[in-house]
Write an enzyme that holds these catalytic residues in place. Sequence first.
Site, PDB file in Angstrom:
ATOM      1  N   CYS A  93     -16.888  25.452  50.664  1.00 48.65           N
ATOM      2  CA  CYS A  93     -16.221  24.882  51.861  1.00 48.65           C
ATOM      3  C   CYS A  93     -15.172  25.940  52.443  1.00 48.65           C
ATOM      4  O   CYS A  93     -15.225  26.896  52.740  1.00 48.65           O
ATOM      5  CB  CYS A  93     -15.934  23.558  51.924  1.00 48.65           C
ATOM      6  SG  CYS A  93     -15.703  22.668  53.515  1.00 48.65           S
ATOM      7  N   HIS A 194     -19.777  19.576  49.044  1.00 50.95           N
ATOM      8  CA  HIS A 194     -18.721  18.922  47.957  1.00 50.95           C
ATOM      9  C   HIS A 194     -19.413  18.009  47.248  1.00 50.95           C
ATOM     10  O   HIS A 194     -20.614  17.776  47.446  1.00 50.95           O
ATOM     11  CB  HIS A 194     -17.707  18.351  48.861  1.00 50.95           C
ATOM     12  CG  HIS A 194     -16.492  19.142  49.578  1.00 50.95           C
ATOM     13  ND1 HIS A 194     -15.546  20.074  49.065  1.00 50.95           N
ATOM     14  CD2 HIS A 194     -16.743  19.340  50.978  1.00 50.95           C
ATOM     15  CE1 HIS A 194     -15.211  20.504  50.027  1.00 50.95           C
ATOM     16  NE2 HIS A 194     -15.778  20.288  51.243  1.00 50.95           N
TER      17      HIS A 194
HETATM   18  N1  GLN Z   1     -10.811  23.722  56.996  1.00 48.95           N
HETATM   19  C1  GLN Z   1     -12.211  23.782  56.936  1.00 48.95           C
HETATM   20  C2  GLN Z   1     -12.877  23.445  58.091  1.00 48.95           C
HETATM   21  O1  GLN Z   1     -12.576  22.198  58.468  1.00 48.95           O
HETATM   22  C3  GLN Z   1     -12.799  23.383  55.487  1.00 48.95           C
HETATM   23  C4  GLN Z   1     -13.118  22.047  55.214  1.00 48.95           C
HETATM   24  C5  GLN Z   1     -13.115  21.782  53.634  1.00 48.95           C
HETATM   25  O2  GLN Z   1     -13.012  22.684  52.939  1.00 48.95           O
HETATM   26  N2  GLN Z   1     -13.548  20.605  53.551  1.00 48.95           N
HETATM   27  O3  GLN Z   1     -13.900  23.901  58.596  1.00 48.95           O
END
Ligand code: GLN
Length: 249
Positions: A93, A194
Amino acid sequence: MRIVVGHLYPDYLNIYADRGNMAVLAWRAARRGHELEVRPVGLGDPLTPGEHDLLYIGGGQDREQALVAPDVAARGEALQAALDDGAALLAVCGGYQLLGRFYRDRAGLQQPGAGIFPLETVAGEPRMIGDVLLECELDPGVVRTLAGFENHAGRTLLDQGAEALGRVVYGFGNDGRSGFEGCRLGRAVGTYLHGPLLPRNPWFADWVLAQALAHRLGDAPALDPLPDDLERRAHKVAADRARTRGGKY
Ligand code: GLN
């Protein structure tokens, strides 16, 4: 064998217990007689190419990502050298986004990336949240599924010709429309999944482990199978949930 993992920014990028992926790798390595040594790599810490068999970076909120982004960007050459040396890499992510060229976050801030993956990411609305099911073909002719959970504002566009990690069966994936999820570059994989990712996808955990061992051995070894009854059940629950609750606009 000792498998050395460089865990980048564990204090900043650990959303949805992404650290759990390391626990899974350690356990699966131990069952095959290997020891996993996880060395944290924090802001400004040295990263010596050749030191790590696997590099790992988790996800985070925009705020945490902005804190580490300049440090990630400054490591572009060192990371590339580590990959050229044969290290494996798993990025989840926020970490995945920062290993591309840049991530323009929801506040419009352009966070610099390491430029490892051939992609760029721009945040948009709405967030892409839900369970995901992918079909992957990491080894030619072998199609397997990955189940996970995604929650990101970022829309990731792969460069022409870049290889995705998989094809979205249910969920959004990289950008909600291309049908692709993640990116794969040899032994390096980036993904939005995740969950954490590895507990419910044992085949993929072993793939990552084998790629890390390949850094030592030259080739990815075949690992003895483990029973994985619980893991397969977890995969099924997650895959079924993606079928019914996978994100859709
Ligand atoms: N901040 C990033 C987004 O919103 C990644 C989010 C995350 O790692 N869940 O795209």
